[in-house]
Design a protein around this motif. Structure first.
Motif, PDB file in Angstrom:
ATOM      1  N   GLY A 290      -9.493   7.222  -2.119  1.00  0.00           N
ATOM      2  CA  GLY A 290     -10.681   6.646  -1.702  1.00  0.00           C
ATOM      3  C   GLY A 290     -10.873   5.297  -1.805  1.00  0.00           C
ATOM      4  N   MET A 291      -9.854   4.598  -2.273  1.00  0.00           N
ATOM      5  CA  MET A 291     -10.200   3.104  -2.222  1.00  0.00           C
ATOM      6  C   MET A 291      -9.350   2.304  -1.336  1.00  0.00           C
ATOM      7  SD  MET A 291      -9.439   2.645  -6.564  1.00  0.00           S
ATOM      8  CE  MET A 291      -7.681   3.479  -6.398  1.00  0.00           C
ATOM      9  N   PRO A 292      -9.950   1.089  -1.072  1.00  0.00           N
ATOM     10  CA  PRO A 292      -9.421   0.502   0.136  1.00  0.00           C
ATOM     11  C   PRO A 292      -8.027  -0.439  -0.383  1.00  0.00           C
ATOM     12  CG  PRO A 292     -11.276  -0.983  -0.682  1.00  0.00           C
ATOM     13  CD  PRO A 292     -11.126   0.519  -1.441  1.00  0.00           C
ATOM     14  N   ILE A 293      -7.049   0.231  -0.569  1.00  0.00           N
ATOM     15  CA  ILE A 293      -5.754  -0.258  -1.009  1.00  0.00           C
ATOM     16  C   ILE A 293      -5.125  -0.526   0.218  1.00  0.00           C
ATOM     17  CG2 ILE A 293      -3.808  -0.059  -2.322  1.00  0.00           C
ATOM     18  CD1 ILE A 293      -5.430   1.936  -4.238  1.00  0.00           C
ATOM     19  N   ARG A 294      -4.419  -1.799   0.661  1.00  0.00           N
ATOM     20  CA  ARG A 294      -3.645  -2.005   1.588  1.00  0.00           C
ATOM     21  C   ARG A 294      -2.124  -1.884   0.965  1.00  0.00           C
ATOM     22  NH1 ARG A 294      -5.116  -4.776   5.860  1.00  0.00           N
ATOM     23  NH2 ARG A 294      -3.331  -5.842   6.151  1.00  0.00           N
ATOM     24  N   TRP A 295      -1.546  -0.860   1.889  1.00  0.00           N
ATOM     25  CA  TRP A 295       0.024  -0.574   1.237  1.00  0.00           C
ATOM     26  C   TRP A 295       0.952  -0.895   2.318  1.00  0.00           C
ATOM     27  CZ3 TRP A 295       2.956   2.861   3.944  1.00  0.00           C
ATOM     28  CH2 TRP A 295       2.267   3.836   4.685  1.00  0.00           C
ATOM     29  N   ALA A 296       2.385  -1.047   1.631  1.00  0.00           N
ATOM     30  CA  ALA A 296       3.555  -1.451   2.448  1.00  0.00           C
ATOM     31  C   ALA A 296       4.713  -0.744   1.904  1.00  0.00           C
ATOM     32  CB  ALA A 296       3.524  -2.762   2.580  1.00  0.00           C
ATOM     33  N   LEU A 297       5.853  -0.293   2.594  1.00  0.00           N
ATOM     34  CA  LEU A 297       7.032   0.099   2.226  1.00  0.00           C
ATOM     35  C   LEU A 297       7.909  -0.414   3.209  1.00  0.00           C
ATOM     36  CD1 LEU A 297       8.193   3.441   1.012  1.00  0.00           C
ATOM     37  CD2 LEU A 297       9.365   2.536   2.973  1.00  0.00           C
ATOM     38  N   ALA A 298       9.168  -0.963   2.584  1.00  0.00           N
ATOM     39  CA  ALA A 298      10.468  -1.635   3.165  1.00  0.00           C
ATOM     40  C   ALA A 298      11.446  -1.043   2.727  1.00  0.00           C
ATOM     41  CB  ALA A 298      10.218  -3.087   2.840  1.00  0.00           C
ATOM     42  N   ASP A 299      12.084  -0.547   3.560  1.00  0.00           N
ATOM     43  CA  ASP A 299      13.659   0.001   3.298  1.00  0.00           C
ATOM     44  C   ASP A 299      14.549  -0.958   4.033  1.00  0.00           C
ATOM     45  OD1 ASP A 299      15.808   1.494   3.027  1.00  0.00           O
ATOM     46  OD2 ASP A 299      15.352   3.083   4.237  1.00  0.00           O
ATOM     47  N   GLU A 300      15.234  -1.605   3.004  1.00  0.00           N
ATOM     48  CA  GLU A 300      16.289  -2.735   3.347  1.00  0.00           C
ATOM     49  C   GLU A 300      17.526  -2.425   2.761  1.00  0.00           C
ATOM     50  OE1 GLU A 300      14.753  -6.319   1.725  1.00  0.00           O
ATOM     51  OE2 GLU A 300      12.826  -5.863   2.497  1.00  0.00           O
ATOM     52  N   THR A 301      17.952  -0.877   2.739  1.00  0.00           N
ATOM     53  CA  THR A 301      18.984  -0.580   2.219  1.00  0.00           C
ATOM     54  C   THR A 301      20.396  -0.289   3.160  1.00  0.00           C
ATOM     55  OG1 THR A 301      18.230   1.788   2.195  1.00  0.00           O
ATOM     56  CG2 THR A 301      17.852   0.544   0.397  1.00  0.00           C
ATOM     57  N   ALA A 334      -5.789  -4.027  -4.956  1.00  0.00           N
ATOM     58  CA  ALA A 334      -6.272  -4.198  -3.671  1.00  0.00           C
ATOM     59  C   ALA A 334      -4.903  -4.210  -2.691  1.00  0.00           C
ATOM     60  CB  ALA A 334      -6.766  -5.590  -3.343  1.00  0.00           C
ATOM     61  N   ARG A 335      -3.757  -4.272  -3.268  1.00  0.00           N
ATOM     62  CA  ARG A 335      -2.496  -4.122  -2.439  1.00  0.00           C
ATOM     63  C   ARG A 335      -1.257  -3.426  -3.372  1.00  0.00           C
ATOM     64  NH1 ARG A 335      -2.311  -7.735   2.216  1.00  0.00           N
ATOM     65  NH2 ARG A 335       0.156  -7.562   1.887  1.00  0.00           N
ATOM     66  N   LEU A 336      -0.644  -2.656  -2.670  1.00  0.00           N
ATOM     67  CA  LEU A 336       0.397  -1.822  -3.473  1.00  0.00           C
ATOM     68  C   LEU A 336       1.715  -1.996  -2.635  1.00  0.00           C
ATOM     69  CD1 LEU A 336       1.459  -0.135  -5.663  1.00  0.00           C
ATOM     70  CD2 LEU A 336       0.340   1.734  -4.462  1.00  0.00           C
ATOM     71  N   ALA A 337       2.846  -2.314  -2.850  1.00  0.00           N
ATOM     72  CA  ALA A 337       3.829  -2.400  -2.047  1.00  0.00           C
ATOM     73  C   ALA A 337       5.409  -1.752  -2.783  1.00  0.00           C
ATOM     74  CB  ALA A 337       4.369  -3.959  -1.704  1.00  0.00           C
ATOM     75  N   VAL A 338       6.042  -1.108  -1.940  1.00  0.00           N
ATOM     76  CA  VAL A 338       7.267  -0.423  -2.686  1.00  0.00           C
ATOM     77  C   VAL A 338       8.464  -0.860  -1.691  1.00  0.00           C
ATOM     78  CG1 VAL A 338       8.711   1.733  -2.747  1.00  0.00           C
ATOM     79  CG2 VAL A 338       6.129   1.675  -3.190  1.00  0.00           C
ATOM     80  N   ARG A 339       9.383  -1.511  -2.244  1.00  0.00           N
ATOM     81  CA  ARG A 339      10.605  -2.222  -1.630  1.00  0.00           C
ATOM     82  C   ARG A 339      11.883  -1.563  -2.165  1.00  0.00           C
ATOM     83  NH1 ARG A 339      12.456  -8.240  -2.215  1.00  0.00           N
ATOM     84  NH2 ARG A 339      14.108  -8.468  -0.350  1.00  0.00           N
ATOM     85  N   LEU A 340      12.600  -1.312  -1.242  1.00  0.00           N
ATOM     86  CA  LEU A 340      14.125  -0.632  -1.441  1.00  0.00           C
ATOM     87  C   LEU A 340      15.014  -1.307  -0.849  1.00  0.00           C
ATOM     88  CD1 LEU A 340      13.056   3.018  -0.578  1.00  0.00           C
ATOM     89  CD2 LEU A 340      13.860   2.504  -2.711  1.00  0.00           C
ATOM     90  N   ASP A 418       8.726  -8.545  -3.359  1.00  0.00           N
ATOM     91  CA  ASP A 418       8.394  -9.263  -2.335  1.00  0.00           C
ATOM     92  C   ASP A 418       7.556  -7.921  -1.301  1.00  0.00           C
ATOM     93  OD1 ASP A 418       9.164 -11.459  -3.063  1.00  0.00           O
ATOM     94  OD2 ASP A 418      10.897 -11.524  -2.150  1.00  0.00           O
ATOM     95  N   GLU A 419       6.458  -8.264  -0.742  1.00  0.00           N
ATOM     96  CA  GLU A 419       5.977  -7.314   0.111  1.00  0.00           C
ATOM     97  C   GLU A 419       6.295  -7.378   1.548  1.00  0.00           C
ATOM     98  OE1 GLU A 419       1.797  -6.820  -0.601  1.00  0.00           O
ATOM     99  OE2 GLU A 419       2.118  -7.380  -2.738  1.00  0.00           O
ATOM    100  N   SER A 420       6.455  -6.482   2.284  1.00  0.00           N
ATOM    101  CA  SER A 420       6.542  -6.546   3.854  1.00  0.00           C
ATOM    102  C   SER A 420       5.692  -6.231   4.579  1.00  0.00           C
ATOM    103  CB  SER A 420       7.730  -5.457   4.231  1.00  0.00           C
ATOM    104  OG  SER A 420       7.157  -4.281   4.119  1.00  0.00           O
ATOM    105  N   PRO A 421       5.295  -6.569   5.792  1.00  0.00           N
ATOM    106  CA  PRO A 421       4.263  -6.542   6.555  1.00  0.00           C
ATOM    107  C   PRO A 421       3.596  -4.893   6.184  1.00  0.00           C
ATOM    108  CG  PRO A 421       5.783  -7.349   7.913  1.00  0.00           C
ATOM    109  CD  PRO A 421       6.479  -6.859   6.821  1.00  0.00           C
ATOM    110  N   ASP A 422       2.363  -4.870   6.175  1.00  0.00           N
ATOM    111  CA  ASP A 422       1.427  -3.747   5.975  1.00  0.00           C
ATOM    112  C   ASP A 422       1.628  -2.592   6.894  1.00  0.00           C
ATOM    113  OD1 ASP A 422       0.494  -4.633   3.677  1.00  0.00           O
ATOM    114  OD2 ASP A 422      -1.314  -5.550   4.684  1.00  0.00           O
ATOM    115  N   ARG A 423       2.102  -1.282   6.660  1.00  0.00           N
ATOM    116  CA  ARG A 423       2.083  -0.515   7.427  1.00  0.00           C
ATOM    117  C   ARG A 423       1.018   0.571   7.320  1.00  0.00           C
ATOM    118  NH1 ARG A 423       8.007   2.037   6.694  1.00  0.00           N
ATOM    119  NH2 ARG A 423       7.409   3.321   8.388  1.00  0.00           N
ATOM    120  N   GLY A 424       0.086   0.400   6.256  1.00  0.00           N
ATOM    121  CA  GLY A 424      -1.025   1.445   6.329  1.00  0.00           C
ATOM    122  C   GLY A 424      -2.015   0.810   5.484  1.00  0.00           C
ATOM    123  N   GLY A 425      -3.046   1.719   5.313  1.00  0.00           N
ATOM    124  CA  GLY A 425      -4.000   1.209   4.233  1.00  0.00           C
ATOM    125  C   GLY A 425      -5.334   1.084   5.053  1.00  0.00           C
TER     126      GLY A 425
END
Length: 425
Positions: A290-301, A334-340, A418-425
């Motif tokens: 329920g929090m306004p968290i902007r999230w991103a996931l980047a798969d660079e594998t 405020a921001r949460l990012a996952v990078r592979l 490093d974060e990638s462009p947001d994909r959701g949130g």
């Protein structure tokens, strides 16, 4: 060649033996006798090449002139200029000018020090123990045509004096290396044993948690609904208005049960792969918070995830799941990012937030942080937790070594994700 009386020659041989006594390493041994050897065989460069690893490699210990030979540890014998001697194909090597001698000039020969230092006159004799070559003694001079067959015989005597000491030093070094390898293996085995024990305890706690969730939540809800249905059947009030609350409660019960099942079995991971499973969990965790968290996931594998063993994928998913849960529950980011990504033959997973930092429970073997590190160790990865970008927030990094035939891999260090462009949130 020096002409020495037998008594003087014997005195120098005796001096070599005295100087060797008490020397505890190869370099100090060869340097301690260099001056005494020079009284018998004049030289600008003196070295002993010791064979290691079943005779396939050698290491040179030198004195007089420091060359690139002495900088190499475990150089392949196949490229040694004196490989014919080390392979026992010849009894000795004697050269008037090694800079032009074809015996030292074959394809791939590491002979640069000969040319760079103008080591023209050279003598090489084997050092043997019970007929097997363990090393070679080499004397070199910048003066061409200096050595004779008499010098070869003197070199043989010197080699015989040096051989027992160098054999003992080599045996001691090999024993020390074996002890280190054994100690490291035991440490790894103990680490894996403790890791497996901790994970077993964590899994038992997880089983108990699921049991309690089913008992305290789902079973309680179903019991309450069963009683409500029984009451309705006895009262005869089975109209739409009476059934609507029951239907709504059943939907809540199924939703709760679905969550329990999903936590126990990552079905998205099995169906769509690691990246999709992590993204699905990231999206659901942020949405449910329920929090306004902007999230991103980047798969660079570039497809490396598809080559992982199923058990490895599950372990990585569980680590990512725990890291995301910790960030959402405790850090209020405020921001949460996952990078592979694949980096330096490693698969790297970063979970980075800009929140207040993860609360790390202390004194609990089954804590989330400990479980992440244990899961990483059990798949030969490393997991570290560090400060996020700009010294704010938290970064959880897992680094997994990838098998060479698979294309990449290695353990887990902390760092900034490093974060990638947001994909959701």
């Amino acid at each position: 060649m020096l002409q020495l009386a037998p008594a003087a020659l014997f005195e120098h041989y005796l001096g070599i033996s005295r100087l060797l006594a008490g020397q505890l390493d190869f370099r100090s041994a060869i340097r301690s006798v260099a001056n005494e050897v020079a009284h018998i065989i004049p030289h600008d460069h003196l070295d002993v090449c010791v064979l290691v690893e079943d005779g396939n490699y050698h290491t040179a210990y030198e004195t007089g002139i420091d060359t690139a030979w002495g900088d190499l540890e475990g150089a392949p014998v196949v490229y040694s200029p004196i490989r014919s001697l080390l392979w026992n194909e010849v009894d000795y090597l004697l050269s008037d000018d090694a800079t032009v001698d074809p015996r030292f000039r074959f394809e791939g020969a590491f002979r640069a020090p000969i040319d760079e230092q103008s080591l023209r006159s050279r003598i090489h004799v084997p050092m043997k123990v019970e007929g097997a070559i363990i090393a070679a003694l080499s004397c070199s001079s910048r003066t061409a045509g200096l050595y004779t067959l008499d010098d070869v015989e003197h070199a043989r005597v010197i080699a015989d004096l040096l051989t027992p000491y160098f054999f003992a030093l080599r045996a001691a070094e090999q024993a020390q290396r074996s002890a280190i390898v054994e100690a490291e293996a035991r440490a790894r085995e103990e680490g894996l044993r403790l890791g497996a024990l901790r994970l077993t305890e964590a899994l038992e706690q997880e089983r108990q948690r699921i049991g309690m969730d089913l008992h305290d939540q789902t079973l309680a809800d179903l019991t309450r609904l069963a009683r409500r249905v029984e009451q309705l059947s006895l009262s005869g009030e089975i109209g739409p208005d009476a059934l609507e609350p029951v239907s709504r409660s059943l939907q809540h019960c199924m939703h709760d049960l679905r969550q329990i099942i999903e936590q126990a079995k990552p079905s998205v991971l099995q169906l769509f792969g690691l990246a999709q499973a992590v993204e699905n969990h990231l999206d659901r965790s942020v949405r449910d918070s329920g929090m306004p968290i902007r999230w991103a996931l980047a798969d660079e594998t570039a497809g490396a995830l598809d080559r992982l063993e199923p058990t490895v994928s599950v372990a990585l998913f569980r680590i990512a799941q725990e890291a995301i849960n910790n960030a959402v529950r405790h850090a209020r980011p405020a921001r949460l990012a996952v990078r592979l990504r694949v980096e330096a033959e490693s698969l790297v997973l970063d979970v980075t937030d800009d929140g207040s930092g993860v609360v790390r429970p202390r004194g609990r073997i089954g804590s989330g942080v400990e479980n992440m590190k244990t899961r990483a160790r059990l798949i030969s990865a490393t997991c570290t937790i560090g400060t996020g970008r700009n010294n704010g927030g938290t970064t959880v990094t897992v680094r997994l070594p990838l098998a060479p035939e698979r294309g990449a891999g290695a353990p887990c260090e902390g760092g900034t994700g490093d974060e990638s462009p947001d994909r959701g949130g």
